[in-house]
Scaffold this active site. Structure first.
Site, PDB file in Angstrom:
ATOM      1  N   GLY A 258      -3.567   0.536  15.705  1.00  0.00           N
ATOM      2  CA  GLY A 258      -4.682  -0.358  15.990  1.00  0.00           C
ATOM      3  C   GLY A 258      -4.308  -1.252  17.169  1.00  0.00           C
TER       4      GLY A 258
ATOM      5  N   ASN B  52      40.240  24.732 -18.943  1.00  0.00           N
ATOM      6  CA  ASN B  52      39.585  23.735 -19.800  1.00  0.00           C
ATOM      7  C   ASN B  52      38.307  24.242 -20.431  1.00  0.00           C
ATOM      8  OD1 ASN B  52      38.373  23.878 -17.276  1.00  0.00           O
ATOM      9  ND2 ASN B  52      37.691  21.755 -17.319  1.00  0.00           N
ATOM     10  N   TYR B  53      37.850  25.414 -20.047  1.00  0.00           N
ATOM     11  CA  TYR B  53      36.496  25.821 -20.424  1.00  0.00           C
ATOM     12  C   TYR B  53      36.510  27.093 -21.259  1.00  0.00           C
ATOM     13  CZ  TYR B  53      31.599  27.231 -19.801  1.00  0.00           C
ATOM     14  OH  TYR B  53      30.306  27.601 -20.007  1.00  0.00           O
TER      15      TYR B  53
ATOM     16  N   ASN C 148       4.452   8.027  10.115  1.00  0.00           N
ATOM     17  CA  ASN C 148       3.380   8.951   9.734  1.00  0.00           C
ATOM     18  C   ASN C 148       3.791  10.413   9.776  1.00  0.00           C
ATOM     19  OD1 ASN C 148       1.704   6.770   9.415  1.00  0.00           O
ATOM     20  ND2 ASN C 148       0.721   6.992  11.401  1.00  0.00           N
TER      21      ASN C 148
ATOM     22  N   LEU D  54       0.836  -1.206   0.000  1.00  0.00           N
ATOM     23  CA  LEU D  54       0.000   0.000   0.000  1.00  0.00           C
ATOM     24  C   LEU D  54       0.868   1.252   0.000  1.00  0.00           C
ATOM     25  CD1 LEU D  54      -2.989  -0.770   2.362  1.00  0.00           C
ATOM     26  CD2 LEU D  54      -2.533  -1.507   0.016  1.00  0.00           C
TER      27      LEU D  54
ATOM     28  N   ARG E 150       0.653  14.368   7.466  1.00  0.00           N
ATOM     29  CA  ARG E 150       1.464  14.838   8.597  1.00  0.00           C
ATOM     30  C   ARG E 150       2.945  15.028   8.250  1.00  0.00           C
ATOM     31  NH1 ARG E 150       0.279  10.862  13.219  1.00  0.00           N
ATOM     32  NH2 ARG E 150       1.947  11.998  14.255  1.00  0.00           N
TER      33      ARG E 150
ATOM     34  N   GLN F  64      -5.455   3.721  -6.770  1.00  0.00           N
ATOM     35  CA  GLN F  64      -6.555   4.063  -5.856  1.00  0.00           C
ATOM     36  C   GLN F  64      -6.742   5.582  -5.988  1.00  0.00           C
ATOM     37  OE1 GLN F  64      -5.651   4.178  -1.696  1.00  0.00           O
ATOM     38  NE2 GLN F  64      -7.716   3.587  -1.062  1.00  0.00           N
TER      39      GLN F  64
ATOM     40  N   GLU G 256      -9.130   0.104  15.821  1.00  0.00           N
ATOM     41  CA  GLU G 256      -8.332   1.289  15.488  1.00  0.00           C
ATOM     42  C   GLU G 256      -8.319   2.269  16.649  1.00  0.00           C
ATOM     43  OE1 GLU G 256      -6.247   2.108  12.981  1.00  0.00           O
ATOM     44  OE2 GLU G 256      -6.530  -0.024  12.583  1.00  0.00           O
TER      45      GLU G 256
ATOM     46  N   GLY H  99      -9.172   4.595   2.550  1.00  0.00           N
ATOM     47  CA  GLY H  99      -8.796   3.697   3.644  1.00  0.00           C
ATOM     48  C   GLY H  99      -8.006   2.500   3.152  1.00  0.00           C
TER      49      GLY H  99
HETATM   50  C1  UD1 Z   1      -2.287   1.640  10.099  1.00  0.00           C
HETATM   51  C2  UD1 Z   1      -3.302   0.693  10.708  1.00  0.00           C
HETATM   52  C3  UD1 Z   1      -2.999   0.554  12.188  1.00  0.00           C
HETATM   53  C4  UD1 Z   1      -1.606   0.032  12.389  1.00  0.00           C
HETATM   54  C5  UD1 Z   1      -0.588   0.899  11.667  1.00  0.00           C
HETATM   55  C6  UD1 Z   1       0.763   0.200  11.664  1.00  0.00           C
HETATM   56  C7  UD1 Z   1      -5.319   0.859   9.362  1.00  0.00           C
HETATM   57  C8  UD1 Z   1      -6.718   1.390   9.303  1.00  0.00           C
HETATM   58  N1  UD1 Z   1      -4.637   1.173  10.459  1.00  0.00           N
HETATM   59  O1  UD1 Z   1      -2.493   2.917  10.659  1.00  0.00           O
HETATM   60  O2  UD1 Z   1      -3.908  -0.342  12.779  1.00  0.00           O
HETATM   61  O3  UD1 Z   1      -1.315  -0.041  13.772  1.00  0.00           O
HETATM   62  O4  UD1 Z   1      -0.963   1.142  10.309  1.00  0.00           O
HETATM   63  O5  UD1 Z   1       1.733   0.957  11.057  1.00  0.00           O
HETATM   64  O6  UD1 Z   1      -4.908   0.158   8.478  1.00  0.00           O
HETATM   65  N2  UD1 Z   1      -2.868   3.903   2.340  1.00  0.00           N
HETATM   66  C9  UD1 Z   1      -3.374   3.746   1.059  1.00  0.00           C
HETATM   67  N3  UD1 Z   1      -4.644   4.129   0.807  1.00  0.00           N
HETATM   68  C10 UD1 Z   1      -5.463   4.636   1.748  1.00  0.00           C
HETATM   69  C11 UD1 Z   1      -4.953   4.797   3.062  1.00  0.00           C
HETATM   70  C12 UD1 Z   1      -3.656   4.408   3.329  1.00  0.00           C
HETATM   71  O7  UD1 Z   1      -2.662   3.261   0.175  1.00  0.00           O
HETATM   72  O8  UD1 Z   1      -6.613   4.956   1.434  1.00  0.00           O
HETATM   73  C13 UD1 Z   1      -1.492   3.471   2.597  1.00  0.00           C
HETATM   74  C14 UD1 Z   1      -0.594   4.611   3.072  1.00  0.00           C
HETATM   75  O9  UD1 Z   1       0.103   5.196   1.978  1.00  0.00           O
HETATM   76  C15 UD1 Z   1       0.342   3.897   4.020  1.00  0.00           C
HETATM   77  C16 UD1 Z   1      -0.436   2.704   4.531  1.00  0.00           C
HETATM   78  O10 UD1 Z   1      -1.502   2.519   3.652  1.00  0.00           O
HETATM   79  O11 UD1 Z   1       1.507   3.446   3.333  1.00  0.00           O
HETATM   80  C17 UD1 Z   1      -0.953   2.878   5.949  1.00  0.00           C
HETATM   81  O12 UD1 Z   1      -1.787   4.020   6.038  1.00  0.00           O
HETATM   82  P1  UD1 Z   1      -1.689   5.016   7.263  1.00  0.00           P
HETATM   83  O13 UD1 Z   1      -2.651   6.104   7.027  1.00  0.00           O
HETATM   84  O14 UD1 Z   1      -0.299   5.373   7.506  1.00  0.00           O
HETATM   85  O15 UD1 Z   1      -2.241   4.101   8.451  1.00  0.00           O
HETATM   86  P2  UD1 Z   1      -1.985   4.291  10.011  1.00  0.00           P
HETATM   87  O16 UD1 Z   1      -2.890   5.352  10.530  1.00  0.00           O
HETATM   88  O17 UD1 Z   1      -0.557   4.450  10.273  1.00  0.00           O
HETATM   89 CA    CA Z   2       1.309   4.490   8.959  1.00  0.00          CA
END
Ligand code: UD1
Ligand code: CA
Length: 464
Positions: free
Chosen positions: A144, A391-392, A232, A10, A17, A77, A159, A82
């Site tokens: 989570g 040189n230039y 994050n 992902l 942030r 996406q 979460e 999410g």
């Molecule tokens: C997430 C988990 C959390 C866990 C933590 C561990 C969820 C809902 N929560 O939280 O339980 O403890 O990671 O590191 O999964 N991303 C997408 N598309 C989206 C949203 C996110 O591709 O719509 C990708 C982001 O780029 C990132 C990853 O998913 O690489 C995680 O997303 P992020 O928003 O960082 O989740 P956390 O709040 O850190």
């Molecule tokens: Ca994260």
């Protein structure tokens, strides 16, 4: 029987942030984009088939991943609704036949390959439908939480924003590293809704749903959370960088590299140091550095894309980028070697010397205050203080070549106006401006006759 494995990575999130125009997963740790670090770990764990989900600045992420891993497949996406929604976008790209899907988040730069291997091994050995790694976080804020029953059996992941006050106290957190059978993923992903505090489709709802439907869900205790969870914010990125640098320092110290003050030495993901190197304080290894056996880096150096041959010493305050330093060289202090500087063995490059796109032959000395650019300097040449290769040509924008033959001696304060050749064993006199070739074994000098005016200073002007 083990099933084929496909990874889903992902990488669509913006990372609000981080307060940066760069997509979060392209921020680097040890000079390597976080998402590529994950790809590296997957590769090491022999999980070669991967679908990367991109969204925010999609093309940037695709370009960077594709350059390193050309066989990667991508899913887009367009709206980041999410993590479950993100995985859903990758589903059409999964193989049609049953397989094991390893899900990783592209913002977790420190996940070791062994954790991924263990995840798959346990998943297969236990015959699970879904396996996930949990970890213990000193400060679980934002993660989570893993909710278990009185017997310690896994119940669900909640979460952070959805936690009750009691659940907030739980320090066992989700790493969101999953091994899940593709049929289970296809069945339960669509059941995840977004009726929650963030209005997002949480992937972490998956394990609870699967469990309630009687699927076999297993958890692995991954130990401390630091190496397994995502980044994050910029402060978490800095913490990850420090942790990674610490790992590298420990690794090299255990492998024959001596460091006077390890905390001040910074590595890149691809730094190669052979045993028997000695590294002083404040050395920065940027990308692409190889340091051979017995090299001494005195300290306060910036090194990038360079190889330093065995037995060489780089004295303090030197800046090396795109250069090859041969064996038994002495470079610096205060030397600058730029792209295309190629030094053979036994070369000496001294203080305030800059060398660019030039070859320097064996045993040659360029010891003081010189600029050597676009030059081929032979072996056993002695360059006096203050050589400048002109040189230039600014009018044509062209760079011209200077050639100095083996055994030649360049006098102090010379300008070699390129294109020009000083032949083997030839000499140039001090202060010469050399515009015409000097044949081998000849002396090149420019008329610059000294005249002397006596009694220039009057008796009344003489200082005491
Ligand atoms: C997430 C988990 C959390 C866990 C933590 C561990 C969820 C809902 N929560 O939280 O339980 O403890 O990671 O590191 O999964 N991303 C997408 N598309 C989206 C949203 C996110 O591709 O719509 C990708 C982001 O780029 C990132 C990853 O998913 O690489 C995680 O997303 P992020 O928003 O960082 O989740 P956390 O709040 O850190
Ligand atoms: Ca994260």
């Amino acid at each position: 029987m083990s099933l084929p494995i496909t990874a889903v990575v992902l990488a669509a999130g913006k990372g609000t942030r981080m307060r940066s125009p760069l997509p979060k997963v392209l921020h680097q740790v040890g000079g390597r984009a976080m998402v590529l670090r994950l790809m590296d770990s997957l590769n090491q764990a022999e999980i070669a088939d991967a679908v990367v989900v991109t969204g925010f600045e999609s093309q940037m992420v695709v370009d960077e991943v594709q350059a390193a891993y050309p066989n990667t497949r991508f899913a887009e996406q367009t709206e980041q609704l999410g993590t479950a929604h993100a995985v859903q976008q990758a589903v059409p790209q999964l193989p049609e036949q049953e397989c094991t899907v390893v899900i990783v988040y592209g913002d977790a730069p420190l996940i070791p390959a062994q954790a991924l291997q263990q995840l798959v091994t346990e998943h297969e050995a236990q015959g699970n439908d879904l396996t996930t790694i949990t970890a213990t976080a000193e400060d679980p804020t934002g993660f989570g939480r893993i909710v278990r029953d009185a017997q310690g059996n896994f119940v669900q992941t909640v979460e952070c924003k959805e936690c009750t006050a009691e659940q907030k106290e739980i320090t066992e957190v989700s790493t969101c590293l999953y091994a899940v059978s593709s049929s289970v993923l296809r069945e339960f992903l669509p059941q995840i809704d977004n009726n929650n505090a963030k209005g997002e489709y949480y992937l972490t709802a998956l394990e609870g749903l699967a469990l309630q439907a009687g699927k076999k869900v297993g958890t692995i205790d991954g130990g401390e959370a630091d190496l397994l969870v995502g980044v994050n914010s910029l402060d978490q990125l800095a913490v990850a960088e420090v942790a990674w640098q610490e790992q590298k320092r420990a690794y090299y110290l255990a492998n024959g590299v001596k460091m006077h003050d390890p905390f001040t030495v910074y590595f890149s993901y691809d730094t190669k140091l052979e045993p028997g190197c000695v590294i002083g304080p404040n050395v920065l290894f940027h990308q692409g550095v190889t340091v051979c056996e017995g090299v001494v880096l005195e300290g306060f150096a910036s090194l990038q894309n360079c190889t330093i041959g065995s037995g060489s010493t780089v004295h303090a305050f030197s800046h090396v980028n795109g250069a090859t330093i041969g064996e038994n060289n002495a470079v610096g202090p205060f030397a600058r070697l730029r792209p295309g500087a190629e030094l053979a063995a036994d070369v000496k490059v001294g203080n305030f010397v800059e060398i660019k796109k030039s070859t320097i032959g064996q045993g040659t000395k360029v010891n003081h205050l010189s600029y050597v650019g676009d030059a081929q300097v032979g072996a056993q040449v002695n360059v006096g203080a203050g050589l400048v290769t002109a040189n230039y040509n600014r009018l044509t924008g062209e760079k011209a070549q200077t050639t100095v033959g083996d055994g030649a001696s360049i006098g102090a304060n010379n300008t070699l106006v390129a294109p020009v050749t000083v032949g083997a064993q030839a000499f140039t006199a001090a202060g010469a401006t050399v515009r015409k070739d000097v044949p081998p074994a000849a002396l090149g000098y420019s008329e610059n006759t000294q005249k002397t005016k006596l009694d220039y200073v009057k008796p009344t002007q003489k200082s005491a």
